[in-house]
Design a protein around this motif. Structure first.
Motif, PDB file in Angstrom:
ATOM      1  N   GLU A   9     -34.309 -17.726 -11.188  1.00 33.69           N
ATOM      2  CA  GLU A   9     -35.557 -17.717 -10.433  1.00 33.69           C
ATOM      3  C   GLU A   9     -35.268 -17.711  -8.930  1.00 33.69           C
ATOM      4  O   GLU A   9     -35.865 -16.949  -8.171  1.00 33.69           O
ATOM      5  CB  GLU A   9     -36.437 -18.917 -10.785  1.00 33.69           C
ATOM      6  CG  GLU A   9     -37.762 -18.895 -10.043  1.00 33.69           C
ATOM      7  CD  GLU A   9     -38.695 -20.040 -10.425  1.00 33.69           C
ATOM      8  OE1 GLU A   9     -39.740 -20.172  -9.766  1.00 33.69           O
ATOM      9  OE2 GLU A   9     -38.383 -20.809 -11.360  1.00 33.69           O
ATOM     10  N   ALA A  10     -34.331 -18.550  -8.489  1.00 33.15           N
ATOM     11  CA  ALA A  10     -33.957 -18.585  -7.069  1.00 33.15           C
ATOM     12  C   ALA A  10     -33.309 -17.279  -6.650  1.00 33.15           C
ATOM     13  O   ALA A  10     -33.555 -16.777  -5.547  1.00 33.15           O
ATOM     14  CB  ALA A  10     -33.022 -19.764  -6.804  1.00 33.15           C
ATOM     15  N   LEU A  11     -32.497 -16.696  -7.519  1.00 30.22           N
ATOM     16  CA  LEU A  11     -31.877 -15.400  -7.232  1.00 30.22           C
ATOM     17  C   LEU A  11     -32.949 -14.333  -7.041  1.00 30.22           C
ATOM     18  O   LEU A  11     -32.937 -13.591  -6.057  1.00 30.22           O
ATOM     19  CB  LEU A  11     -30.937 -14.990  -8.364  1.00 30.22           C
ATOM     20  CG  LEU A  11     -30.423 -13.552  -8.323  1.00 30.22           C
ATOM     21  CD1 LEU A  11     -29.592 -13.296  -7.079  1.00 30.22           C
ATOM     22  CD2 LEU A  11     -29.640 -13.235  -9.593  1.00 30.22           C
ATOM     23  N   TYR A  12     -33.888 -14.272  -7.984  1.00 31.53           N
ATOM     24  CA  TYR A  12     -34.958 -13.283  -7.892  1.00 31.53           C
ATOM     25  C   TYR A  12     -35.751 -13.451  -6.598  1.00 31.53           C
ATOM     26  O   TYR A  12     -36.017 -12.483  -5.887  1.00 31.53           O
ATOM     27  CB  TYR A  12     -35.895 -13.368  -9.101  1.00 31.53           C
ATOM     28  CG  TYR A  12     -37.128 -12.534  -8.918  1.00 31.53           C
ATOM     29  CD1 TYR A  12     -37.051 -11.148  -8.975  1.00 31.53           C
ATOM     30  CD2 TYR A  12     -38.349 -13.123  -8.623  1.00 31.53           C
ATOM     31  CE1 TYR A  12     -38.179 -10.362  -8.758  1.00 31.53           C
ATOM     32  CE2 TYR A  12     -39.473 -12.353  -8.412  1.00 31.53           C
ATOM     33  CZ  TYR A  12     -39.384 -10.976  -8.477  1.00 31.53           C
ATOM     34  OH  TYR A  12     -40.493 -10.201  -8.248  1.00 31.53           O
ATOM     35  N   LYS A  13     -36.118 -14.691  -6.271  1.00 31.04           N
ATOM     36  CA  LYS A  13     -36.898 -14.921  -5.048  1.00 31.04           C
ATOM     37  C   LYS A  13     -36.114 -14.533  -3.800  1.00 31.04           C
ATOM     38  O   LYS A  13     -36.669 -13.967  -2.864  1.00 31.04           O
ATOM     39  CB  LYS A  13     -37.355 -16.380  -4.965  1.00 31.04           C
ATOM     40  CG  LYS A  13     -38.478 -16.699  -5.928  1.00 31.04           C
ATOM     41  CD  LYS A  13     -38.923 -18.136  -5.799  1.00 31.04           C
ATOM     42  CE  LYS A  13     -40.095 -18.424  -6.710  1.00 31.04           C
ATOM     43  NZ  LYS A  13     -40.580 -19.803  -6.537  1.00 31.04           N
ATOM     44  N   THR A  14     -34.833 -14.841  -3.785  1.00 34.38           N
ATOM     45  CA  THR A  14     -33.991 -14.466  -2.641  1.00 34.38           C
ATOM     46  C   THR A  14     -34.016 -12.955  -2.443  1.00 34.38           C
ATOM     47  O   THR A  14     -34.241 -12.460  -1.329  1.00 34.38           O
ATOM     48  CB  THR A  14     -32.537 -14.937  -2.854  1.00 34.38           C
ATOM     49  OG1 THR A  14     -32.523 -16.353  -2.994  1.00 34.38           O
ATOM     50  CG2 THR A  14     -31.645 -14.523  -1.692  1.00 34.38           C
TER      51      THR A  14
END
Length: 146
Positions: free
Chosen positions: A78-83
């Protein structure tokens, strides 16, 4: 060791609270880029929250790359996608039109792809976030505009 991890976290928090945006991301980027340093999950978790609150507006291309690799390798899809989403979104904004587009090194792209494949094979519920992340990672801004 532990002392450097605590010091890094404290520095990131202090720079965040003092609104030293460039400094907070720079110190984190340098730490994530140094394999001898152990960046605590609480620090990367806080970084993900701050990045989300700022909608990626204050995070530069090199920091985005370091964060993307770290999030991917920790299984934080999720953090990867948002980044990656915020990175591509900011690139589309008129005030950043003259800025260079983010281009990750081949090594970073491969590390992210391998980590995402591993995560989604172990955690099927992260398949969509993983697929979207790879899509954002491997497309140029021009391709995404179409």
């Amino acid at each position: 060791g532990t002392a450097s991890s605590v010091g890094l976290h404290a520095t990131f928090v202090a720079n965040s609270l003092l609104m030293r945006h460039a400094a907070k991301w720079e110190v984190l980027r340098l730490a994530l880029s140094d394999p001898s340093l152990d960046v605590a999950s609480r620090t990367t978790g806080l970084a993900a929250e701050v990045l989300d609150l700022e909608r990626g507006m204050r995070c530069g291309p090199k920091t985005n790359e370091a964060l993307a690799v770290a999030f991917a390798e920790r299984g934080a899809t999720e953090a990867l996608y948002k980044t990656l989403y915020y990175m591509r979104h900011v690139e589309q904004l008129p005030q950043y039109a003259s800025e260079p587009m983010a281009e990750f090194s081949e090594v970073s792209v491969e590390r992210i792809k391998v980590a995402v494949r591993k995560t989604v094979s172990l955690q099927r519920d992260k398949r969509l976030q993983g697929s979207l992340s790879i899509h954002l990672l491997t497309r140029t801004a021009e391709e995404l505009r179409r």
